[in-house]
Design a protein around this motif. Structure first.
Motif, PDB file in Angstrom:
ATOM      1  N   GLN A  28       0.815  -1.211   0.000  1.00  0.00           N
ATOM      2  CA  GLN A  28       0.000   0.000   0.000  1.00  0.00           C
ATOM      3  C   GLN A  28       0.851   1.265   0.000  1.00  0.00           C
ATOM      4  O   GLN A  28       0.413   2.305  -0.495  1.00  0.00           O
ATOM      5  N   THR A  29       2.068   1.189   0.548  1.00  0.00           N
ATOM      6  CA  THR A  29       2.928   2.374   0.544  1.00  0.00           C
ATOM      7  C   THR A  29       3.363   2.758  -0.867  1.00  0.00           C
ATOM      8  O   THR A  29       3.841   3.882  -1.077  1.00  0.00           O
ATOM      9  N   LEU A  30       3.202   1.853  -1.829  1.00  0.00           N
ATOM     10  CA  LEU A  30       3.619   2.152  -3.200  1.00  0.00           C
ATOM     11  C   LEU A  30       2.602   3.007  -3.944  1.00  0.00           C
ATOM     12  O   LEU A  30       2.901   3.514  -5.033  1.00  0.00           O
ATOM     13  N   ARG A  31       1.425   3.175  -3.395  1.00  0.00           N
ATOM     14  CA  ARG A  31       0.392   3.899  -4.128  1.00  0.00           C
ATOM     15  C   ARG A  31       0.762   5.364  -4.332  1.00  0.00           C
ATOM     16  O   ARG A  31       0.489   5.940  -5.378  1.00  0.00           O
ATOM     17  N   GLN A  32       1.401   5.991  -3.333  1.00  0.00           N
ATOM     18  CA  GLN A  32       1.792   7.399  -3.491  1.00  0.00           C
ATOM     19  C   GLN A  32       2.816   7.596  -4.605  1.00  0.00           C
ATOM     20  O   GLN A  32       2.608   8.430  -5.493  1.00  0.00           O
ATOM     21  N   PRO A  33       3.936   6.852  -4.614  1.00  0.00           N
ATOM     22  CA  PRO A  33       4.887   7.057  -5.723  1.00  0.00           C
ATOM     23  C   PRO A  33       4.327   6.670  -7.084  1.00  0.00           C
ATOM     24  O   PRO A  33       4.696   7.267  -8.091  1.00  0.00           O
ATOM     25  N   LEU A  34       3.440   5.665  -7.145  1.00  0.00           N
ATOM     26  CA  LEU A  34       2.864   5.295  -8.430  1.00  0.00           C
ATOM     27  C   LEU A  34       2.021   6.430  -8.998  1.00  0.00           C
ATOM     28  O   LEU A  34       1.956   6.618 -10.217  1.00  0.00           O
ATOM     29  N   GLU A  35       1.379   7.202  -8.138  1.00  0.00           N
ATOM     30  CA  GLU A  35       0.543   8.299  -8.599  1.00  0.00           C
ATOM     31  C   GLU A  35       1.344   9.574  -8.850  1.00  0.00           C
ATOM     32  O   GLU A  35       1.112  10.285  -9.826  1.00  0.00           O
ATOM     33  N   HIS A  36       2.278   9.889  -7.946  1.00  0.00           N
ATOM     34  CA  HIS A  36       2.921  11.201  -7.974  1.00  0.00           C
ATOM     35  C   HIS A  36       4.395  11.174  -8.364  1.00  0.00           C
ATOM     36  O   HIS A  36       4.987  12.233  -8.591  1.00  0.00           O
ATOM     37  N   GLY A  37       5.016  10.001  -8.422  1.00  0.00           N
ATOM     38  CA  GLY A  37       6.422   9.935  -8.821  1.00  0.00           C
ATOM     39  C   GLY A  37       7.392  10.417  -7.776  1.00  0.00           C
ATOM     40  O   GLY A  37       8.561  10.687  -8.084  1.00  0.00           O
TER      41      GLY A  37
END
Length: 512
Positions: A321-330
């Motif tokens: 779940q922590t990967l959702r932020q970088p996947l969206e915003h880089g």
């Protein structure tokens, strides 16, 4: 009273801030006070600097010394301020000319014998100094090669404090037992050699999925039985990606420098990085962490490259779940009690998973011993919101005997990389007036506006939306895939067949 001043750099995450190091010497009871929000390691520099000056053969001033790190409200961490504190103190004592050191940036940790030791984050620190207008930088000799990678920097590599003092005209004779040997450089990770796609037999569908993912910068999910070749395919992806641009190379190298895994002997990192953490990895090891201000994790070290998560359902739910932020915003913004750090994390995510716990639920699944509930629970560990952000989802089937006996050799990575490069160039021309670089980043509205008046192109996508097998976000991702397929084929716009292929890549061929 004496006042000496020089410069240092404070790294807050990935960002460097030039700090003014001021040393005030007063005729009072001898003492040493360090102010300006230093952390524990920096507070201990008082003892390191005093011992290093004595080992250098210089006289420590017997006065009340107050060192201020300005701006005082900015948190300062680490031992890289030692050299600047020593130089400012010696300038305040009149040993060094204050005018000579005021505009120079000094970065480095001092040993008790006066030697300078290498540290983390030299490249972003020097880059921040140059950006702020301070081109003259003194660093440990072991870090000089890394510092010289920054364009515009005038770098001096020093072995010890005595050499620094001598460069400013001070008469210094090293104390007995100090030989001035260069401290060993930090050991970086050995640069990998990418495997070749020519090693992969068969797997035409999976190979094409890898090529599409590389051409458009798309995230990828590979589902297949153990031994089908998922890991081999994923490890070949970096080898067909284009080289990093100059700006990207500096950015990626800076992240690896902060993480302490960069070997400056090979120059800037020109190839996309590849990170493959084990499924027992903690959230902090993936997104970054540590005491005080957090350091970059695997997600940031994979910036502009590939983050491969083998056996993805075995990773902890909080890790995924922590990967959702970088996947969206880089990028990753990590908050800790000591402050927040911002690291870039625009990577290609590659997930590999078995179809079920036993791994045999492929095809008709006749050899599978898992219950239907066990299958659902296993792949259910990959949450819907995460999978909805993964553009390409394909099934990797076992290689057949016919494919193993084929006499035509598989295409090499060099051949596929040339097609990927051409597709990326086509996309860059189309996106040159936009903030995006690859098809995977483009908004669906912008892509739909360029499809033309033929509404029949989206008939298959509309049908999948009506059936509920595709979300609105998924429909936009199908369009991104269709544009990538068209770029690989050399077409100016996607056809209905390209959109159908994009839909198949998105839904593992299950769109009906």
């Amino acid at each position: 009273m004496g006042l000496g001043m020089t410069r240092a750099v404070a790294l807050v995450g990935f960002t460097g801030h030039v700090v003014e190091v001021q040393a005030h010497l007063a005729a009072s009871v001898p003492g040493f006070t360090l102010v300006g929000l230093p952390d524990t390691a920096l507070s201990e520099s008082r003892d390191r600097v005093r011992a290093a000056v004595a080992s250098t053969g210089l006289t420590w001033p017997q006065r009340k010394i107050t060192v201020n790190l300005s701006p005082a409200a900015l948190p300062k961490t680490g031992t890289g301020f030692d050299l600047a504190i020593a130089v400012a103190t010696l300038a305040g004592a009149g040993v060094l000319r204050a005018a000579d050191v005021a505009g120079v940036v000094h970065v480095g940790e001092l040993g008790l014998d006066g030697r300078l030791h290498p540290g983390r984050g030299v490249l972003p620190a020097v880059a921040a100094a140059v950006a702020a207008g301070f081109r003259d930088v003194v660093v440990p000799a072991a870090d000089a090669a890394e510092a010289r990678l920054v364009p515009g920097a005038r770098v001096v590599g020093a072995v010890d404090l005595a050499q620094v003092a001598q460069s400013y005209g001070a008469s210094v004779e090293r104390a007995s037992g100090v030989d001035g040997a260069v401290a060993p450089a930090r050991t970086g990770e050995v640069r990998r050699r990418d495997g070749d796609l020519a090693d992969v037999l068969g797997q035409d569908e999976a190979r094409h999925a890898i090529e599409v993912a590389a051409a458009g910068g798309h995230h990828l999910l590979l589902v297949g039985a153990p031994g089908a070749g998922k890991t081999m395919l994923a490890s070949r992806l970096p080898g067909i990606l284009p080289d990093l641009t100059e700006r990207e190379a500096v950015e990626v190298t800076a992240v690896h420098s902060v993480a302490g895994v960069f070997d400056p002997g090979g120059g800037l990192l020109r190839r996309p990085p590849y990170e493959d953490p084990h499924h027992t990895a903690t959230p902090a090891s993936i997104v970054g962490g540590g005491s005080g201000l957090p350091r970059p994790g695997a997600a940031s070290r994979a910036h502009r490259g590939v983050l491969f998560m083998d056996e993805a359902p075995e990773f902890g739910g909080c890790v995924l779940q922590t990967l959702r932020q970088p996947l969206e915003h880089g990028e990753l913004v990590i908050h800790r009690a000591a402050g927040s750090a911002r690291y870039p994390a625009r990577f290609q995510l590659v997930l590999a998973a078995n179809p079920c716990p036993c791994g045999q639920g492929v095809g008709k699944g006749l050899d599978c011993s898992c219950t239907a509930l066990a299958r659902r629970r296993y792949l259910g560990r990959l949450s819907g919101p995460l999978l909805d952000r993964v553009d390409v989802q394909v099934e990797v089937r076992p290689v057949t005997r016919v494919e193993r006996a084929a006499t035509t050799p598989p295409e090499s990575s060099a051949v596929v990389a040339a097609r990927v490069r051409a597709a990326r160039e086509a996309a860059s021309v189309r996106l040159r007036s936009t903030p995006w670089r690859t098809n995977a980043e483009v908004s669906g509205a912008w892509l739909r506006s360029r499809l033309g008046a033929d509404h029949g192109l989206l008939r298959d996508v509309d049908a999948a939306l009506d059936r509920g097998t595709l979300s609105l976000r998924g429909a936009d991702r199908v369009l991104r895939l269709a544009w990538t397929v068209a770029d690989l084929a050399g077409r100016d716009a996607p056809t209905r067949g390209d959109i159908g292929l994009g839909l198949a890549l998105r839904t593992r061929g299950q769109h009906g």
